[in-house]
Design a protein around this motif. Structure first.
Motif, short mmCIF file in Angstrom:
data_model
loop_
_atom_site.label_atom_id
_atom_site.label_comp_id
_atom_site.label_asym_id
_atom_site.label_seq_id
_atom_site.Cartn_x
_atom_site.Cartn_y
_atom_site.Cartn_z
N ARG A 1 17.50 -20.96 5.49
CA ARG A 1 16.34 -21.55 6.07
C ARG A 1 15.11 -21.14 5.38
O ARG A 1 14.95 -20.17 4.95
CB ARG A 1 16.31 -21.32 7.61
N ASP B 1 12.19 -22.35 7.19
CA ASP B 1 11.32 -22.48 8.08
C ASP B 1 11.41 -21.30 8.90
O ASP B 1 11.55 -21.30 10.15
CB ASP B 1 11.51 -23.78 8.87
N GLU C 1 9.09 -20.86 12.19
CA GLU C 1 9.45 -21.69 13.25
C GLU C 1 10.62 -20.83 13.94
O GLU C 1 10.83 -21.14 15.04
CB GLU C 1 9.62 -23.04 12.67
N ILE C 2 11.58 -20.40 13.22
CA ILE C 2 12.83 -19.64 13.57
C ILE C 2 12.28 -18.47 14.55
O ILE C 2 12.66 -18.40 15.53
CB ILE C 2 13.56 -19.36 12.56
N SER D 1 25.24 -18.90 17.17
CA SER D 1 24.80 -20.17 16.08
C SER D 1 24.49 -19.85 14.92
O SER D 1 23.68 -18.73 14.89
CB SER D 1 23.52 -20.97 16.74
N LEU E 1 23.01 -20.63 11.29
CA LEU E 1 22.23 -21.58 10.69
C LEU E 1 21.83 -21.74 9.10
O LEU E 1 21.44 -22.60 8.57
CB LEU E 1 20.53 -21.46 11.25
N ILE F 1 12.11 -24.13 16.53
CA ILE F 1 13.46 -24.85 16.23
C ILE F 1 14.45 -24.85 17.36
O ILE F 1 15.58 -25.08 17.18
CB ILE F 1 14.11 -24.28 14.82
N ARG F 2 13.97 -24.20 18.60
CA ARG F 2 15.18 -24.32 19.56
C ARG F 2 15.99 -25.35 19.85
O ARG F 2 17.06 -25.38 19.99
CB ARG F 2 14.26 -23.67 20.69
N ASN F 3 15.35 -26.57 19.84
CA ASN F 3 15.98 -27.71 20.07
C ASN F 3 17.13 -28.19 19.11
O ASN F 3 17.96 -28.81 19.31
CB ASN F 3 15.05 -28.97 20.13
N GLU F 4 17.22 -27.42 18.23
CA GLU F 4 18.33 -27.55 17.13
C GLU F 4 19.72 -26.41 17.66
O GLU F 4 20.61 -26.69 16.87
CB GLU F 4 17.79 -27.22 15.68
N ILE F 5 19.23 -25.74 18.27
CA ILE F 5 20.33 -24.69 18.67
C ILE F 5 21.11 -25.11 19.92
O ILE F 5 20.51 -25.13 21.02
CB ILE F 5 19.64 -23.28 18.68
#
Length: 387
Positions: free
Chosen positions: A276, A278, A281-282, A271, A273, A196-200
């Motif tokens: 969660r 997931d 994925e984290i 960050s 979150l 999920i790096r693209n969410e951070i």
């Protein structure tokens, strides 16, 4: 609704104080699955609705929601204890009816906060198995009282680590104690290839350092931020991630944590979150996992998850973490009250990608060998034999 006719004379009433999907709840799921696999009928009672209910129903467990009088620190006052006493009495009445309807032969209480099963088992003359995930240190009067209740009203007292055993051995007959290390299904952590790096935000090209856990007074979110503040002074390539929410009624702890981020000037470095689902994925996105508990964490399941994900683990040197981590091979143990010293240990991992990868590989091998779900389930099933 027509009640099912049970084909077995082993019917278990399983009580749990939470409906989340954190460590103790994940082990509760594994426990339900273990019993159902060998033909036990399982009736689950939870105090509240939540994500755990959906998971239990997927296992085809019968689930009831009824306030059990869960004992938490916020009730440590005369009025709070009166409230708990009344709630436990109501729960006892509800559970007695449920026991009669389902011919219950065993009661299983998950965590020391669930008291009602102990009194009910004694009254009905059925076997009571109490699964302790906690290390209780204070207040002294409460630890003393819980020791008396657990020793008197449990047939078997399951402890999740040697650290928990040591905490209870002077209060509970050692003949009743059974050490059973947690084990979970590691497949989601082994198999996931996504993260999920693209969410951070602000994390591109950075070494991600993360923690996952309930936000409360001892899990160490504040200490994690102290470590972050120390590390950003010497490293430009780090970013920190906090995952988890607070117990209902303690949401102010999230606000306090967010204020600390702001007051420390860490807004672009941290960050949050929240809760969660997931987690595989984290963890896949993390480069380093940190467990910064400032009190002994009995046997943190999240360490197993991080190790299965192939991540080096840095944890405070207390509780079950000392049994899980091989210092210098799968991670590091740090002090619980010295952010500068802790950041020095983490700094080595930040600087050395090869070290991170090597420790992660060794951690994964260790968790699969030493803390297997198969061993957990087999030994858990044995607790219910012969009575």
């Amino acid at each position: 609704m027509v009640k099912p006719q049970f084909p077995t004379d082993k019917n278990v009433l399983m009580l749990h104080g939470s409906s989340d999907l954190y460590g103790a709840s994940k082990i509760f799921l594994e426990s339900v699955q273990a019993l159902k696999k060998v033909g036990y009928e399982v009736i689950v009672v939870l105090s509240e609705d939540g994500p755990l209910v959906e998971e239990l129903k997927a296992l085809k467990a019968e689930v009831h929601i009824h306030k059990l009088g869960i004992l938490r620190r916020k009730y440590f006052s005369p009025s709070g204890l009166v409230n708990r006493f009344k709630t436990i009495l109501k729960a006892k009445s509800f559970l007695e009816t449920l026991m009669s309807e389902n011919r219950i032969t065993h009661i299983y209480s998950n965590t020391s906060a669930v008291l009602v099963g102990s009194f009910l088992a004694r009254k009905k003359g059925v076997k009571h198995i109490w699964h302790l995930h906690e290390i209780l240190l204070s207040p002294g009067w409460f630890v003393w009282l819980m020791g008396i209740i657990i020793n008197r009203y449990a047939d078997i007292v399951v402890v999740v680590s040697q650290a928990v055993w040591d905490n209870w051995k002077d209060k509970v007959d050692e003949s009743k104690l059974a050490l059973l290390h947690n084990g979970i299904d590691y497949r989601p952590y082994l198999e996931t290839k996504t993260d999920i790096r693209n969410e951070i935000p602000n994390s591109e090209g950075k070494v991600l350092i993360g923690m996952i856990g309930r936000i409360n007074h001892w899990k160490g979110q504040g200490y994690f931020l102290d470590i972050a503040q120390s590390l950003v002074q010497t490293h430009e390539n780090v970013h920190f991630v906090i995952v988890g929410d607070a117990y209902p009624g303690t949401e102010h702890l999230v606000t306090e944590m967010e204020e600390k981020v702001k007051n420390s000037g860490l807004q672009t470095h941290v960050s949050y979150l929240g809760f969660r689902r997931d987690i595989p994925e984290i963890l896949q996105a993390f480069d380093i996992f940190v467990l910064p508990s400032i009190l002994p964490d009995p046997f943190p399941t999240v360490i197993l998850e991080a190790m299965a994900s192939g991540k080096p683990v840095v944890a405070t040197a207390q509780g079950g973490a000392k049994e899980m981590i091989v210092k210098g091979e799968t991670g590091f143990l740090i002090p619980w009250d010295n952010a500068g010293s802790a950041s020095e240990a983490i700094s080595d991992l930040v600087n050395k990608k090869e070290m991170r990868e090597k420790m992660g590989e060794k951690g994964r091998s260790r968790v699969l060998e030493k803390f297997s779900p198969e061993a957990f389930k087999k030994n858990f099933q044995r607790l219910f034999e012969n009575g």
